[in-house]
Design an enzyme around this catalytic site. Structure first.
Site, PDB file in Angstrom:
ATOM      1  N   GLY A  44      -0.220  -4.585   0.384  1.00 54.18           N
ATOM      2  CA  GLY A  44      -1.415  -4.282  -0.382  1.00 54.18           C
ATOM      3  C   GLY A  44      -1.499  -5.027  -1.694  1.00 54.18           C
ATOM      4  CD  GLU A  80       2.257  -6.703   5.837  1.00 54.67           C
ATOM      5  OE1 GLU A  80       1.722  -6.491   4.732  1.00 54.67           O
ATOM      6  OE2 GLU A  80       2.804  -7.796   6.120  1.00 54.67           O
ATOM      7  CG  ASP A  90      -2.954  -4.833   6.369  1.00 52.64           C
ATOM      8  OD1 ASP A  90      -1.896  -5.163   5.801  1.00 52.64           O
ATOM      9  OD2 ASP A  90      -3.508  -3.738   6.150  1.00 52.64           O
ATOM     10  N   GLY A 139       0.825  -1.187   0.000  1.00 49.03           N
ATOM     11  CA  GLY A 139       0.000   0.000   0.000  1.00 49.03           C
ATOM     12  C   GLY A 139       0.867   1.249   0.000  1.00 49.03           C
TER      13      GLY A 139
END
Length: 351
Positions: A115, A138, A146, A66
């Site tokens: 992402g 992450e 996530d 992301g």
């Protein structure tokens, strides 16, 4: 659709989205998410579109994550609403892909992280190439895995998901196939031929058969298979500390290097990721995404993520100052509180 950062087109039976930020390793932005979601919904309702394909420009990355720079800048500018908008819309897109009613084909040619995992791994067909490099890194930037990691990681073979979540390990194509992250391997030089073939999917040829015609076995065995017994032994621990102790007892170059890699991560993020993996085994996909939305907003209100981004992405000193700095200093009550439903009752929804 006239945009520079994401290209939308249809060709025969195929709807195609091309991420087009190669200089940024195709990091996923909120503006791109706001194009992808309605486009996929439109194609789902269009009888002339038989499948969706997502790909990327450039030779380095499918999508390296992301747009975390935008999140860092939002914190700096005190634009706190940006966090809730970004994760709300990103996670709803992940949900749409997971439940997409038509074949969804992701061409994973290059780096696939964060992402980029969310807009690929939940689709029906994930095509690896010799350039594929997959990771959920992450915990190294003070975040938890996530974009649906709560759901798909615990469902990988044995303790593979826990290993990927804690260590942020990087996998090549053979490992992605072995783990079930990728469904097929196609050499990158044959992707244009495959895409051309997929334009004919509406002429009676099943997408599966079209892809199988181009699929091959990747070169070499999967290194992950060789260390699976060690992974399953060492990452079965009930706490992060037990995992680290098992790796220390295991010995050998791989265990030593893996333990060292984990110790460099955020202690708070490690504790969250471990709990997340264990809880995720019993959650539905929708429940997992709601949990991640809770966690994401709480991480955005905290210290770890922004310190990790500062150290790794912004200043690049690779010396994050985690708070607390050591695993024994992380209070279990604080970790448990991150998982609790929000006091205002605002949960991620999919209607």
């Amino acid at each position: 659709m006239e945009r520079d950062d994401i290209l939308i087109e249809t060709a025969g039976a195929m709807g195609r989205m091309t991420l087009n930020r190669p200089r940024a390793l195709n990091a996923l932005t909120l503006d791109q998410i706001r194009v992808m979601d309605p486009t996929l919904r439109r194609w789902a309702a269009d009888d002339g579109v038989k499948l969706a394909v997502v790909r990327a420009s450039g030779s380095k990355a499918f999508c390296a994550g992301g747009d975390i720079r935008s999140l860092f800048e939002a914190r700096r500018d005190n634009d706190l609403d940006h966090f809730s908008r970004f994760y709300w819309e990103e996670y709803r897109l992940n949900h749409l892909i997971k439940h997409y009613p038509k074949p969804y084909v992701a061409l994973l040619d290059g780096i696939v992280m964060g992402g980029g995992v969310g807009i690929s791994v939940h689709g029906s067909h994930r095509i690896a190439t010799e350039n594929t490099l997959f990771a959920m890194p992450e915990t190294g930037i003070g975040m938890f895995p996530d974009v649906g990691g709560t759901y798909f990681l615990p469902r990988l073979h044995g303790e593979t998901g826990m290993y990927l979540a804690l260590a942020g390990a990087r996998l090549r194509a053979a490992d992605c196939l072995y783990a079930g992250i990728a469904t097929h391997y196609v050499p990158s030089e044959r992707l244009p031929e495959l895409e051309q073939a997929l334009t004919r999917a509406g002429e009676g040829a099943a997408v599966d058969l079209l892809i199988e015609a181009y699929a091959e076995d990747p070169d070499g065995d999967a290194p992950l298979a060789a260390v699976r017994p060690v992974i399953d032994r060492c990452f079965a621990g009930d706490t992060v500390e037990e995992v680290l102790a098992a790796l220390e007892d295991e010995g050998g170059d791989w265990a030593v290097a893996t333990r060292s890699a984990i110790l460099a991560k955020s202690p708070t993020a490690l504790k969250v990721a471990h709990r997340q993996m264990r809880l995720g085994r019993a959650l539905t996909f929708d429940e997992a995404m709601r949990l991640e939305y809770r966690l994401a907003l709480r991480f955005m209100a905290g210290h770890e993520f922004f310190e990790g981004v500062r150290a790794i992405i912004i200043d690049k000193d690779n010396a994050p100052h985690w708070r607390p700095p050591r695993l024994p200093d992380v209070r279990e009550a604080d970790i448990a509180a991150l998982f609790e439903p929000p006091a205002d009752g605002r949960e991620l929804s999919f209607d």
